[in-house]
Design a protein around this motif. Sequence first.
Motif, PDB file in Angstrom:
ATOM      1  N   GLY A  46       8.175  10.345   2.749  1.00  0.00           N
ATOM      2  CA  GLY A  46       7.931  10.091   4.161  1.00  0.00           C
ATOM      3  C   GLY A  46       9.035   9.265   4.784  1.00  0.00           C
ATOM      4  N   ASP A  47       8.642   8.193   5.466  1.00  0.00           N
ATOM      5  CA  ASP A  47       9.581   7.306   6.143  1.00  0.00           C
ATOM      6  C   ASP A  47      10.147   6.306   5.131  1.00  0.00           C
ATOM      7  OD1 ASP A  47      11.013   5.897   8.029  1.00  0.00           O
ATOM      8  OD2 ASP A  47       9.275   4.773   8.748  1.00  0.00           O
ATOM      9  N   ASP A  77       4.129   6.831   4.240  1.00  0.00           N
ATOM     10  CA  ASP A  77       3.845   8.244   4.465  1.00  0.00           C
ATOM     11  C   ASP A  77       2.429   8.362   5.010  1.00  0.00           C
ATOM     12  OD1 ASP A  77       4.327  10.938   4.548  1.00  0.00           O
ATOM     13  OD2 ASP A  77       4.186  11.256   2.384  1.00  0.00           O
ATOM     14  N   ASN A  78       2.226   9.240   5.973  1.00  0.00           N
ATOM     15  CA  ASN A  78       0.893   9.536   6.494  1.00  0.00           C
ATOM     16  C   ASN A  78       0.457  10.876   5.928  1.00  0.00           C
ATOM     17  OD1 ASN A  78       0.180   7.336   8.252  1.00  0.00           O
ATOM     18  ND2 ASN A  78       1.879   8.004   9.545  1.00  0.00           N
ATOM     19  N   LYS A  84      -2.593   6.282   5.594  1.00  0.00           N
ATOM     20  CA  LYS A  84      -1.216   5.802   5.468  1.00  0.00           C
ATOM     21  C   LYS A  84      -1.014   5.200   4.080  1.00  0.00           C
ATOM     22  CE  LYS A  84       2.104   2.592   7.421  1.00  0.00           C
ATOM     23  NZ  LYS A  84       2.336   1.512   8.362  1.00  0.00           N
ATOM     24  N   ILE A  85       0.012   5.686   3.385  1.00  0.00           N
ATOM     25  CA  ILE A  85       0.335   5.183   2.050  1.00  0.00           C
ATOM     26  C   ILE A  85       1.670   4.456   2.138  1.00  0.00           C
ATOM     27  CG2 ILE A  85       0.888   5.806  -0.324  1.00  0.00           C
ATOM     28  CD1 ILE A  85      -0.934   8.163  -0.098  1.00  0.00           C
ATOM     29  N   SER A  86       1.718   3.254   1.592  1.00  0.00           N
ATOM     30  CA  SER A  86       2.951   2.465   1.538  1.00  0.00           C
ATOM     31  C   SER A  86       3.354   2.287   0.080  1.00  0.00           C
ATOM     32  CB  SER A  86       2.753   1.093   2.181  1.00  0.00           C
ATOM     33  OG  SER A  86       2.414   1.226   3.535  1.00  0.00           O
ATOM     34  N   LEU A 123      -2.951   1.856   0.198  1.00  0.00           N
ATOM     35  CA  LEU A 123      -3.480   2.926   1.037  1.00  0.00           C
ATOM     36  C   LEU A 123      -4.358   2.339   2.119  1.00  0.00           C
ATOM     37  CD1 LEU A 123      -4.103   5.963   1.594  1.00  0.00           C
ATOM     38  CD2 LEU A 123      -5.918   5.766  -0.114  1.00  0.00           C
ATOM     39  N   GLU A 124      -4.032   2.680   3.357  1.00  0.00           N
ATOM     40  CA  GLU A 124      -4.935   2.398   4.478  1.00  0.00           C
ATOM     41  C   GLU A 124      -5.784   3.646   4.620  1.00  0.00           C
ATOM     42  OE1 GLU A 124      -2.903   1.207   8.054  1.00  0.00           O
ATOM     43  OE2 GLU A 124      -1.614  -0.171   6.947  1.00  0.00           O
TER      44      GLU A 124
END
Length: 177
Positions: A46-47, A77-78, A84-86, A123-124
């Motif tokens: 992702g980002d 990444d969404n 949303k995963i960081s 993870l959100e």
Amino acid sequence: MKKIILSAIAFLFAITLINEVQAQQFQQGQVDLNVGVGLVPTFGAGDVGIPLSVSLDYGFNDQISLGGYLGYAGSNDNIPFLGKISYTYLIFGARGAYHFDLTEKLDTYAGLLLGYNIASVSLENSTPGMPEPDAAGGFTYSLFAGARYHFTEKIGAFGEIGYGISVLNLGVTVKLK
């Protein structure tokens, strides 16, 4: 991406054409601190943020250096229906290098990094009942090749290619001793 790599390699070798520069060979007792940014990240999805690295090399003789390495990268990444995963990646380890006397304009070297990768994920969660992802990590190693060019007695630039926090790292080098 190929253009970035080729441009970086061309820059590192083009500076050898400058005639009015002091010798660059690595010496026994020399200590170099490198602070770099990665241009081709190896971790994340992702980002992806800019990978950062710090390394320190101590010259045991005119050809062999040993030192430490610390690298950091992060990404977000969404994922639909998940959230949303960081991701964060932290690599630390020891590295050794052999310095080649190819030209007096550059300190050229190749080496091996042995270290540990601490990978974490959060993870959100937007979907109730979904489990949290597990963190990962473990032993890691890398082969690398690089060059340093000192503009002054103490300050210079470096570039390295190899598998680590990024495939290509460019940055500033400071000769501490």
